[in-house]
Design a protein around this motif. Structure first.
Motif, PDB file in Angstrom:
ATOM      1  N   SER A  65      60.302  84.702  27.656  1.00  0.00           N
ATOM      2  CA  SER A  65      61.656  84.668  27.113  1.00  0.00           C
ATOM      3  C   SER A  65      62.731  84.358  28.144  1.00  0.00           C
ATOM      4  N   ASN A  66      62.364  84.240  29.419  1.00  0.00           N
ATOM      5  CA  ASN A  66      63.386  83.860  30.400  1.00  0.00           C
ATOM      6  C   ASN A  66      62.908  82.620  31.153  1.00  0.00           C
ATOM      7  N   LEU A  67      63.747  82.087  31.981  1.00  0.00           N
ATOM      8  CA  LEU A  67      63.449  80.832  32.656  1.00  0.00           C
ATOM      9  C   LEU A  67      62.922  81.042  34.064  1.00  0.00           C
ATOM     10  N   GLU A  68      62.194  82.117  34.261  1.00  0.00           N
ATOM     11  CA  GLU A  68      61.640  82.429  35.577  1.00  0.00           C
ATOM     12  C   GLU A  68      60.130  82.239  35.547  1.00  0.00           C
ATOM     13  N   PRO A  69      59.521  82.120  36.727  1.00  0.00           N
ATOM     14  CA  PRO A  69      58.059  82.017  36.752  1.00  0.00           C
ATOM     15  C   PRO A  69      57.443  83.267  36.108  1.00  0.00           C
ATOM     16  N   PHE A  70      56.299  83.083  35.496  1.00  0.00           N
ATOM     17  CA  PHE A  70      55.622  84.214  34.863  1.00  0.00           C
ATOM     18  C   PHE A  70      54.189  84.316  35.374  1.00  0.00           C
ATOM     19  N   GLU A  71      53.674  85.528  35.311  1.00  0.00           N
ATOM     20  CA  GLU A  71      52.257  85.780  35.583  1.00  0.00           C
ATOM     21  C   GLU A  71      51.776  86.712  34.489  1.00  0.00           C
ATOM     22  N   TRP A  72      50.677  86.327  33.862  1.00  0.00           N
ATOM     23  CA  TRP A  72      50.149  87.078  32.736  1.00  0.00           C
ATOM     24  C   TRP A  72      48.699  87.378  33.023  1.00  0.00           C
ATOM     25  N   VAL A  73      48.343  88.662  32.983  1.00  0.00           N
ATOM     26  CA  VAL A  73      46.953  89.073  33.143  1.00  0.00           C
ATOM     27  C   VAL A  73      46.521  89.695  31.815  1.00  0.00           C
ATOM     28  N   LEU A  74      45.573  89.033  31.178  1.00  0.00           N
ATOM     29  CA  LEU A  74      45.138  89.431  29.848  1.00  0.00           C
ATOM     30  C   LEU A  74      43.719  89.975  29.897  1.00  0.00           C
ATOM     31  N   PRO A  75      43.509  91.244  29.526  1.00  0.00           N
ATOM     32  CA  PRO A  75      42.138  91.726  29.352  1.00  0.00           C
ATOM     33  C   PRO A  75      41.523  90.994  28.155  1.00  0.00           C
ATOM     34  N   LEU A  76      40.344  90.447  28.339  1.00  0.00           N
ATOM     35  CA  LEU A  76      39.697  89.688  27.265  1.00  0.00           C
ATOM     36  C   LEU A  76      39.060  90.635  26.253  1.00  0.00           C
ATOM     37  N   PRO A  77      39.065  90.271  24.954  1.00  0.00           N
ATOM     38  CA  PRO A  77      38.490  91.139  23.929  1.00  0.00           C
ATOM     39  C   PRO A  77      36.999  91.390  24.128  1.00  0.00           C
ATOM     40  N   LYS A  78      36.300  90.420  24.726  1.00  0.00           N
ATOM     41  CA  LYS A  78      34.890  90.606  25.079  1.00  0.00           C
ATOM     42  C   LYS A  78      34.629  89.773  26.331  1.00  0.00           C
ATOM     43  N   PRO A  79      33.700  90.199  27.180  1.00  0.00           N
ATOM     44  CA  PRO A  79      33.434  89.446  28.410  1.00  0.00           C
ATOM     45  C   PRO A  79      32.980  88.015  28.107  1.00  0.00           C
ATOM     46  N   VAL A  80      33.378  87.099  28.983  1.00  0.00           N
ATOM     47  CA  VAL A  80      32.965  85.700  28.874  1.00  0.00           C
ATOM     48  C   VAL A  80      31.766  85.522  29.802  1.00  0.00           C
ATOM     49  N   PRO A  81      30.631  85.050  29.284  1.00  0.00           N
ATOM     50  CA  PRO A  81      29.410  84.953  30.096  1.00  0.00           C
ATOM     51  C   PRO A  81      29.483  83.805  31.114  1.00  0.00           C
ATOM     52  N   PRO A  82      28.587  83.821  32.091  1.00  0.00           N
ATOM     53  CA  PRO A  82      28.523  82.702  33.048  1.00  0.00           C
ATOM     54  C   PRO A  82      28.311  81.385  32.314  1.00  0.00           C
ATOM     55  N   GLY A  83      28.775  80.299  32.933  1.00  0.00           N
ATOM     56  CA  GLY A  83      28.649  78.969  32.350  1.00  0.00           C
ATOM     57  C   GLY A  83      30.002  78.274  32.322  1.00  0.00           C
ATOM     58  N   THR A  84      30.052  77.129  31.681  1.00  0.00           N
ATOM     59  CA  THR A  84      31.290  76.351  31.582  1.00  0.00           C
ATOM     60  C   THR A  84      31.953  76.635  30.239  1.00  0.00           C
ATOM     61  N   HIS A  85      33.243  76.926  30.298  1.00  0.00           N
ATOM     62  CA  HIS A  85      33.998  77.313  29.108  1.00  0.00           C
ATOM     63  C   HIS A  85      35.305  76.538  29.047  1.00  0.00           C
ATOM     64  N   SER A  86      35.767  76.265  27.834  1.00  0.00           N
ATOM     65  CA  SER A  86      37.068  75.612  27.658  1.00  0.00           C
ATOM     66  C   SER A  86      38.120  76.676  27.347  1.00  0.00           C
ATOM     67  N   VAL A  87      39.233  76.544  28.036  1.00  0.00           N
ATOM     68  CA  VAL A  87      40.393  77.404  27.785  1.00  0.00           C
ATOM     69  C   VAL A  87      41.471  76.506  27.200  1.00  0.00           C
ATOM     70  N   GLU A  88      41.871  76.804  25.978  1.00  0.00           N
ATOM     71  CA  GLU A  88      42.902  76.017  25.302  1.00  0.00           C
ATOM     72  C   GLU A  88      44.161  76.857  25.178  1.00  0.00           C
ATOM     73  N   ILE A  89      45.295  76.261  25.550  1.00  0.00           N
ATOM     74  CA  ILE A  89      46.581  76.948  25.448  1.00  0.00           C
ATOM     75  C   ILE A  89      47.512  76.068  24.624  1.00  0.00           C
ATOM     76  N   LYS A  90      48.037  76.653  23.546  1.00  0.00           N
ATOM     77  CA  LYS A  90      48.984  75.940  22.689  1.00  0.00           C
ATOM     78  C   LYS A  90      50.368  76.554  22.883  1.00  0.00           C
ATOM     79  N   ALA A  91      51.350  75.696  23.087  1.00  0.00           N
ATOM     80  CA  ALA A  91      52.733  76.125  23.272  1.00  0.00           C
ATOM     81  C   ALA A  91      53.505  75.956  21.975  1.00  0.00           C
TER      82      ALA A  91
END
Length: 114
Positions: A65-91
């Motif tokens: 909500s402001n125009l400053e840099p942000f840092e977000w640390v999100l606990p994941l609902p379930k662990p993500v296993p080893p391997g290659t994964h896609s992270v999609e972010i929609k604005a």
């Protein structure tokens, strides 16, 4: 031209991203959190909402909500296993600048799965 660029889903050379970005991450061990650092666009009139999915499964959202840099640390609902994964972010929105036809939403500085 700008509408054709909406299909560009990777960060641009200068770190800016459009309303949808997809980033691949390869994990050697399970990840329990997602860390995201960035800058919202100064031209946005409304707060910026970023919605995140890993391998097409929603994991959370953040409202910037402001125009400053942000840092977000999100606990994941379930662990993500080893391997290659896609992270999609929609604005929630995007803009263009004079002389730059790219649809831009925010600048990504870091995206990690820990």
């Amino acid at each position: 031209m700008t509408l054709r660029l909406l299909d560009h889903v990777y960060p641009w050379w200068d770190g800016w991203v459009g309303p949808r970005v997809v980033i691949l991450r390869t994990l050697k061990q399970r990840a329990h959190t997602l860390r995201l650092k960035g800058w919202p666009a100064f031209e946005m009139q409304e707060p910026l909402t970023l919605t995140v999915a890993i391998d097409e499964s929603p994991v959370g959202k953040v409202v910037v909500s402001n125009l400053e840099p942000f840092e977000w640390v999100l606990p994941l609902p379930k662990p993500v296993p080893p391997g290659t994964h896609s992270v999609e972010i929609k604005a929630s929105g995007w803009f263009t600048q004079k002389g730059d036809l790219r649809p831009l939403s925010w600048r990504i500085d870091q995206l990690e799965l820990d």
